[in-house]
Design a protein around this motif. Structure first.
Motif, PDB file in Angstrom:
ATOM      1  N   GLY A   1      -1.699  -6.018   2.026  1.00  0.00           N
ATOM      2  CA  GLY A   1      -3.042  -6.347   1.571  1.00  0.00           C
ATOM      3  C   GLY A   1      -3.425  -5.586   0.317  1.00  0.00           C
ATOM      4  N   ILE A   2      -4.569  -5.959  -0.227  1.00  0.00           N
ATOM      5  CA  ILE A   2      -5.029  -5.411  -1.496  1.00  0.00           C
ATOM      6  C   ILE A   2      -5.543  -3.981  -1.335  1.00  0.00           C
ATOM      7  N   LEU A   3      -5.094  -3.117  -2.212  1.00  0.00           N
ATOM      8  CA  LEU A   3      -5.547  -1.731  -2.271  1.00  0.00           C
ATOM      9  C   LEU A   3      -6.008  -1.453  -3.693  1.00  0.00           C
ATOM     10  N   ILE A   4      -7.067  -0.652  -3.838  1.00  0.00           N
ATOM     11  CA  ILE A   4      -7.583  -0.394  -5.185  1.00  0.00           C
ATOM     12  C   ILE A   4      -7.383   1.038  -5.641  1.00  0.00           C
ATOM     13  N   SER A   5      -6.913   1.900  -4.766  1.00  0.00           N
ATOM     14  CA  SER A   5      -6.673   3.289  -5.143  1.00  0.00           C
ATOM     15  C   SER A   5      -5.228   3.467  -5.598  1.00  0.00           C
ATOM     16  N   THR A   6      -5.017   4.303  -6.587  1.00  0.00           N
ATOM     17  CA  THR A   6      -3.650   4.576  -7.037  1.00  0.00           C
ATOM     18  C   THR A   6      -2.808   5.164  -5.904  1.00  0.00           C
ATOM     19  N   ALA A   7      -3.448   5.838  -4.977  1.00  0.00           N
ATOM     20  CA  ALA A   7      -2.726   6.440  -3.848  1.00  0.00           C
ATOM     21  C   ALA A   7      -2.113   5.387  -2.928  1.00  0.00           C
ATOM     22  N   GLY A   8      -2.592   4.177  -3.037  1.00  0.00           N
ATOM     23  CA  GLY A   8      -2.085   3.117  -2.193  1.00  0.00           C
ATOM     24  C   GLY A   8      -0.828   2.444  -2.706  1.00  0.00           C
ATOM     25  N   TYR A   9      -0.307   2.953  -3.826  1.00  0.00           N
ATOM     26  CA  TYR A   9       0.861   2.350  -4.471  1.00  0.00           C
ATOM     27  C   TYR A   9       1.977   3.371  -4.573  1.00  0.00           C
ATOM     28  N   ASP A  10       3.192   2.913  -4.252  1.00  0.00           N
ATOM     29  CA  ASP A  10       4.298   3.869  -4.218  1.00  0.00           C
ATOM     30  C   ASP A  10       5.317   3.694  -5.340  1.00  0.00           C
ATOM     31  N   TYR A  11       5.341   2.569  -5.983  1.00  0.00           N
ATOM     32  CA  TYR A  11       6.256   2.368  -7.108  1.00  0.00           C
ATOM     33  C   TYR A  11       5.462   1.891  -8.317  1.00  0.00           C
TER      34      TYR A  11
END
Length: 124
Positions: free
Chosen positions: A103-113
């Protein structure tokens, strides 16, 4: 290990369009949400837009809503950002990123690559 490579950046006049691409390799692309972020000089990286794993839902920041479109082609492991009616304040390095979830995440912390970014400059 997922590798993301952005392309399509450049210099464009205010009001013009530009299309960015993000190509993924080396890992799973199609089962994760993806996002675009941008970082202007001296500013923090900010959320621009994101798309769910299957493309059925998208989210945009208020600053780009109505001007930018996000899409993805899971068969090609590629995501796109169509930017229209560009403004000088859109000038930044644009990054694509793979989310840690479907699902959609808007924080940079929610992305790993993350990709290395592509520079977009909008002249007035």
């Amino acid at each position: 290990q997922v590798q993301l490579v952005e392309s399509g950046g450049g210099l464009v006049q205010s009001g013009g369009p530009l299309r960015l691409s993000c190509s993924a390799s080396g890992g799973t692309f199609s089962t994760y949400a993806m996002g675009w972020f941008r970082q202007a000089p001296g500013q923090e990286r900010e959320f621009v837009t994101a798309i769910t794993w299957c493309g059925d839902s998208t989210k945009f920041s208020d600053s780009v809503k109505g001007r930018f479109t996000i899409s993805r082609d899971n068969h090609k492991n590629t995501m796109y950002l169509q930017m229209n009616s560009l403004k000088p304040e859109d000038t930044a390095v644009y990054y694509c990123a793979r989310a840690r979830a479907t699902g959609i995440l808007i924080s940079t912390a929610g992305y790993d690559y993350w990709g290395r970014g592509t520079r977009v400059t909008v002249s007035s």
